[in-house]
Design a protein around this motif. Structure first.
Motif, mmCIF file in Angstrom:
data_model
loop_
_atom_site.group_PDB
_atom_site.id
_atom_site.type_symbol
_atom_site.label_atom_id
_atom_site.label_comp_id
_atom_site.label_asym_id
_atom_site.label_seq_id
_atom_site.Cartn_x
_atom_site.Cartn_y
_atom_site.Cartn_z
ATOM 1 N N GLY A 135 -7.222 -6.695 11.250
ATOM 2 C CA GLY A 135 -8.068 -5.902 12.586
ATOM 3 C C GLY A 135 -8.262 -4.455 12.203
ATOM 4 N N LYS A 136 -7.205 -3.530 11.720
ATOM 5 C CA LYS A 136 -7.669 -2.036 11.001
ATOM 6 C C LYS A 136 -8.681 -1.948 9.907
ATOM 7 C CE LYS A 136 -3.695 -1.697 8.888
ATOM 8 N NZ LYS A 136 -3.129 -0.489 8.569
ATOM 9 N N PHE A 137 -9.833 -3.282 9.877
ATOM 10 C CA PHE A 137 -10.932 -3.353 9.048
ATOM 11 C C PHE A 137 -10.808 -2.633 7.391
ATOM 12 C CE2 PHE A 137 -12.545 -3.098 13.116
ATOM 13 C CZ PHE A 137 -12.968 -4.895 12.415
ATOM 14 N N LEU A 254 -17.292 6.409 7.665
ATOM 15 C CA LEU A 254 -18.066 5.045 8.060
ATOM 16 C C LEU A 254 -17.351 4.357 8.709
ATOM 17 C CD1 LEU A 254 -20.368 3.810 5.826
ATOM 18 C CD2 LEU A 254 -21.134 5.530 6.937
ATOM 19 N N ARG A 255 -16.204 3.853 8.708
ATOM 20 C CA ARG A 255 -15.250 3.389 9.548
ATOM 21 C C ARG A 255 -14.594 3.523 11.005
ATOM 22 N NH1 ARG A 255 -9.894 3.445 9.950
ATOM 23 N NH2 ARG A 255 -8.513 1.469 10.436
ATOM 24 N N ALA A 256 -15.067 4.596 10.848
ATOM 25 C CA ALA A 256 -14.483 5.375 12.546
ATOM 26 C C ALA A 256 -16.378 5.609 13.442
ATOM 27 C CB ALA A 256 -14.075 6.842 11.942
ATOM 28 N N LEU A 262 -17.638 -2.884 15.076
ATOM 29 C CA LEU A 262 -17.612 -4.264 14.742
ATOM 30 C C LEU A 262 -16.813 -5.481 15.833
ATOM 31 C CD1 LEU A 262 -16.072 -2.483 10.729
ATOM 32 C CD2 LEU A 262 -18.207 -4.837 11.983
ATOM 33 N N ASN A 263 -15.623 -4.387 16.986
ATOM 34 C CA ASN A 263 -15.240 -5.483 17.593
ATOM 35 C C ASN A 263 -15.052 -6.159 18.661
ATOM 36 O OD1 ASN A 263 -11.941 -4.804 16.342
ATOM 37 N ND2 ASN A 263 -12.195 -2.527 16.806
ATOM 38 N N GLU A 264 -16.863 -5.726 18.191
ATOM 39 C CA GLU A 264 -17.153 -6.804 19.163
ATOM 40 C C GLU A 264 -17.620 -7.737 19.316
ATOM 41 O OE1 GLU A 264 -20.093 -3.527 21.434
ATOM 42 O OE2 GLU A 264 -18.102 -2.482 22.303
ATOM 43 N N GLN A 270 -18.722 -10.467 12.352
ATOM 44 C CA GLN A 270 -17.737 -9.003 11.991
ATOM 45 C C GLN A 270 -17.506 -8.735 10.197
ATOM 46 O OE1 GLN A 270 -13.282 -9.274 13.041
ATOM 47 N NE2 GLN A 270 -14.549 -7.761 14.882
ATOM 48 N N ARG A 271 -17.248 -10.252 9.586
ATOM 49 C CA ARG A 271 -16.648 -10.122 8.118
ATOM 50 C C ARG A 271 -18.099 -9.989 7.667
ATOM 51 N NH1 ARG A 271 -12.695 -11.844 5.883
ATOM 52 N NH2 ARG A 271 -11.674 -12.743 7.354
#
Length: 320
Positions: A135-137, A254-256, A262-264, A270-271
């Motif tokens: 979940g932290k990617f 990019l992750r931020a 992504l969580n939606e 998502q992957r």
């Protein structure tokens, strides 16, 4: 082969006005060997300059004074031959969102132990706590001596294969490191670097950054990019360490920006998006690194640029 850099550079988001250091990730840089901490410093510096929120440098304890003098913003974690590497690795992997493994690490027994325990800790996190860890990617980037250790330790490469099925793994070999990993001649690599990168990505599920004057980035999903703008100022020791840190820092940015979206989405989508984000970070890091080298050359001359000066330009070229 995509060569349009604007596609990637325009994806760099502005920094969030409501952000804090946690927003932009915790990067673990496992790098450097006893008395040789330049690579750890350069990767850590580049990660900060390209947007990371927090950087921890995991390196031999003897490097403490130099690292903390050069980069006091980083958290320092030292180890020696008496350290419990399993406990050390589990704690640091649990802490991190993004892991950079290998710059300047050396290939001695202590370094092999560290690589093994870190990879085992990552694999265990993927299996034991998927909702928390995945979940932290997270992202794993392996460079330099991390790759050299993998090339002679097939059991560790199998661990990388296992990890790459769960999270994105970026590898950043130069031609000699690619030759060692692929068990083919350096001449074959130089004749067709794209083929070598494609084969490695397909075999191990990695995002492969084939370094060179025209660096190539490929992944196992068929995405491919080549940077056609050479930056000769980068032909200096330490430039590869800066690239590793830059890719990690860009991924943090990019992750931020994308984590809420992504969580939606459903897990499979998502992957797919997660892996594409890692590919985008690798390409963007390559482009920014090259431009930072060119900008540093405007100040110091093409012959005179030092790797740390390239790192110091990263934030400026990201903002341009």
């Amino acid at each position: 082969m995509d060569t349009d850099k604007t596609t990637y550079l325009r994806k760099i988001p502005a920094r969030r006005s409501d952000s804090n250091k946690g927003t932009y990730g915790k990067i673990l840089v496992a790098a450097g060997s006893e008395g040789m901490c330049g690579a750890a410093y350069l990767a850590g510096l580049a990660a900060y300059r390209s947007g990371a929120g927090l950087v921890r440098i995991l390196t031999p304890a003897s490097n403490r004074l130099i690292v903390q003098s050069l980069l006091p913003e980083a958290i320092f974690t030292g180890y020696d031959s008496d350290s419990n590497f399993r406990v050390l690795s589990e704690a640091n992997v649990s802490w991190a969102d993004i892991l950079v493994l290998g710059p300047g690490l050396g290939t001695e027994a202590l370094s092999v132990t560290l690589v093994r325990e870190l990879l085992q800790a990552i694999a265990a996190q993927c299996d034991a706590t998927p909702s928390k860890w995945l979940g932290k990617f997270p992202l794993l980037l392996i460079d330099a001596d991390g790759l050299n250790i993998l090339s002679v330790r097939p059991e560790l490469m199998q661990l990388v294969d296992q990890i790459a099925r769960q999270i994105p793994v970026v590898v950043t070999p130069h031609p000699m490191e690619m030759a060692r990993l692929s068990a083919v001649s350096l001449q074959e690599i130089l004749q067709c670097p794209a083929h070598a990168a494609e084969a490695l990505a397909a075999a191990h599920g990695t995002i492969t950054v084939m370094k060179g004057s025209e660096t190539i980035v490929l992944d196992a999903d068929g995405h491919a990019f080549q940077n056609l703008e050479a930056s000769p100022a980068l032909s200096k020791g330490g430039s590869g360490d800066v690239l590793s840190g830059a890719i990690a820092g860009v991924y943090a940015v990019l992750r931020a920006d994308r984590i809420d979206a992504l969580n939606e989405v459903p897990p499979e989508e998502q992957r797919t998006r997660w892996r594409r984000m890692a590919f985008d970070a690798a390409v963007t890091g390559v482009l920014l690194h090259a431009e930072a080298g060119r900008q540093a050359a405007n100040i110091h001359g093409t012959h005179g640029v030092l790797a740390r000066e390239t790192a110091d330009m990263l934030g400026i070229v990201m903002h341009a």
